[in-house]
Every structure is written in structure tokens, then in C-alpha cells.
Scaffold this active site. Structure first.
Site, mmCIF file in Angstrom:
data_model
loop_
_atom_site.group_PDB
_atom_site.id
_atom_site.type_symbol
_atom_site.label_atom_id
_atom_site.label_comp_id
_atom_site.label_asym_id
_atom_site.label_seq_id
_atom_site.Cartn_x
_atom_site.Cartn_y
_atom_site.Cartn_z
ATOM 1 C CD GLU A 71 -24.265 -47.260 10.003
ATOM 2 O OE1 GLU A 71 -24.290 -46.768 9.190
ATOM 3 O OE2 GLU A 71 -24.339 -48.342 10.526
ATOM 4 C CG ASP A 123 -26.056 -32.557 16.510
ATOM 5 O OD1 ASP A 123 -25.255 -33.626 16.708
ATOM 6 O OD2 ASP A 123 -25.823 -31.396 16.604
ATOM 7 C CG ASP A 145 -20.205 -33.280 4.908
ATOM 8 O OD1 ASP A 145 -19.096 -32.894 4.489
ATOM 9 O OD2 ASP A 145 -21.186 -32.788 4.337
ATOM 10 C CG ASP A 181 -13.817 -41.110 0.450
ATOM 11 O OD1 ASP A 181 -13.607 -40.672 -0.418
ATOM 12 O OD2 ASP A 181 -14.594 -41.114 1.525
#
Length: 240
Positions: A71, A123, A145, A181
Site C-alpha cells: 500500500e 519513496d 495527493d 475523489d
């Protein structure tokens, strides 16, 4: 069906050479218990990509582990913790550069006694380059983000280079799952993923991307987005 045309001004951002896909690494001062977990527990769970990877990532986890998932950017850890509890025979790697997020999930790992989570505070692109080929059964990217300003698009995780890295790291029939979203980033992701010959989009009907997949754990950010009237898209792509 979502509009899968490239977003406005969608000329491909330059390939990532320097910098990262994330922003700040630390926020408020850590609580004493969280600081102690960073010092004492994290070294036992953290992946060190300066060292060669094991031939099989399963070796990083308890006996009986049958698959490994990743994840990327787990935030508050709600989804990662729920998945690790629901699938004890799966090993989970949580990638999160934000130190406060690492501290919070360490507290929950300790409290719940979970042994099938490993962490990487860096990262995700570097991590994907480290893992062996076909080492991961699934990669989740949940509410990343969106980097909405055009000059920051190069920081979006979904890029041609990272898609190729995921294709290398995933097993045949492994999945990349993406939740967002922000319509622009959903369109960006669809455009990039549909251009990738190594993946197919698994949606056959509108509910396949409008509704969460079965068993999905809503994150705090996802609940906040819903309260504020933003609808997420739930995209699944299979490695072929």
C-alpha cells in the site's frame, strides 16, 4: 463511465529524475510513546533498500505467508491495518514517507499485535525498483495527493515510468487498485493506465468504478470527502 480522455494540457510531465512524489516528511512533534516506537519498534519492521532484497519477499514475513501486497501512502493506516487483520496469511508492506503517519501505525501494530506488516519510510518509486520481479500480488494507492497544479504534475505517482515499475513488480494477474475523489486525477490515471499494454481495466459496468470493491475499508480522508460531497472512483487494473 469516467471520461478517460487525457486531462486538459495533459502533455506528459518530465520523467522523475530528482525529488519525490511526496511533500513534507514530518509535522507536529511526536508524542513520547510514538518517538519510542520509532526508535525501538520501527527498526524491526522497516525495509532497508540499501541492502539487496531477498529472493522472495515472503521471507520478510512470518511462516505461512502466501503472498505480499503493497500500500502506497497509507496515511492514517485505516485501510492497511484492516487488510492486515483480515488476511493474516498475507504480508503487507506499507509505504509512507510522513513520519507522523509511521508513528501512528506503529502504535496500532503494537496495540493489535499484528505481525504481517512491514514499513518503508521513503519513496515508493525507489521501493518498486528494489523488490524482485513479480514479487507483489497487489498494489493499492488510496486517495493520493492529486498535486492539482500543472507544475506539480510530475509529482503525481501515476506516470508512465511508475506504471512500468508496477508491471515489473506485480505477479501475473496481480492488481493495481486506485481510489481518488479528484476527477482530474482519476482521468489522468485512466488515460495513463489504458495506454499501458501490461494492464487491463477491470470495470464492466458503472458500479465497478462508482462503488467500493467488497470488503473495502473507508479511510478517514474518504469519509471526509463523502461528507463534503466529493464522490470517489474505485479503479482496478489487472496485470496481464
Amino acid at each position: 463511465m469516467p471520461d478517460n480522455r487525457p486531462p486538459p494540457h495533459s502533455d506528459e510531465a518530465p520523467s522523475r529524475q530528482h525529488g519525490s512524489f511526496f511533500g513534507r516528511r514530518k509535522g507536529h512533534k511526536l508524542r513520547p510513546h510514538h518517538a519510542a516506537l520509532i526508535a525501538d519498534l520501527l527498526p524491526h519492521l522497516a525495509l532497508d533498500i540499501a541492502q539487496p532484497p531477498p529472493a522472495d519477499l515472503i521471507a520478510l514475513f512470518p511462516a505461512g505467508t502466501s503472498a505480499v501486497r503493497l500500500e502506497i501512502g497509507f496515511g492514517g493506516g485505516e485501510h492497511l491495518l484492516a487488510e492486515a487483520a483480515a488476511f493474516p496469511d498475507t504480508g503487507f508492506i506499507g509505504c509512507e514517507p510522513y513520519v507522523n503517519g509511521i508513528a501512528k501505525i506503529l502504535a496500532q501494530i503494537e496495540a493489535r499485535g499484528l505481525s504481517n506488516i512491514r514499513l518503508f519510510a521513503g519513496d515508493a518509486a525507489d521501493l518498486l525498483g528494489w523488490v524482485p520481479q513479480q514479487a507483489l500480488a497487489r498494489i493499492d494507492l488510496i486517495h493520493p495527493d492529486p498535486w492539482p497544479k500543472r507544475r506539480h504534475w510530475k509529482r503525481r505517482f501515476v506516470q508512465h515510468a511508475t506504471i512500468a515499475a508496477m508491471a515489473r513488480a506485480l505477479t501475473p494477474d496481480g492488481e493495481f487498485r486506485f481510489v481518488c475523489d479528484i476527477d482530474d486525477y482519476v482521468a489522468w490515471t485512466l488515460w495513463h493506465m489504458l495506454a499501458a499494454s501490461d494492464f487491463i481495466w477491470l470495470a464492466e459496468r458503472a458500479d465497478d468504478w462508482r462503488a467500493p470493491w467488497p470488503g473495502y475499508t473507508m479511510t478517514r480522508y474518504g469519509a471526509k470527502a463523502t461528507r463534503e460531497g466529493r464522490k470517489a472512483s474505485y479503479l482496478r487494473f489487472r496485470r496481464i
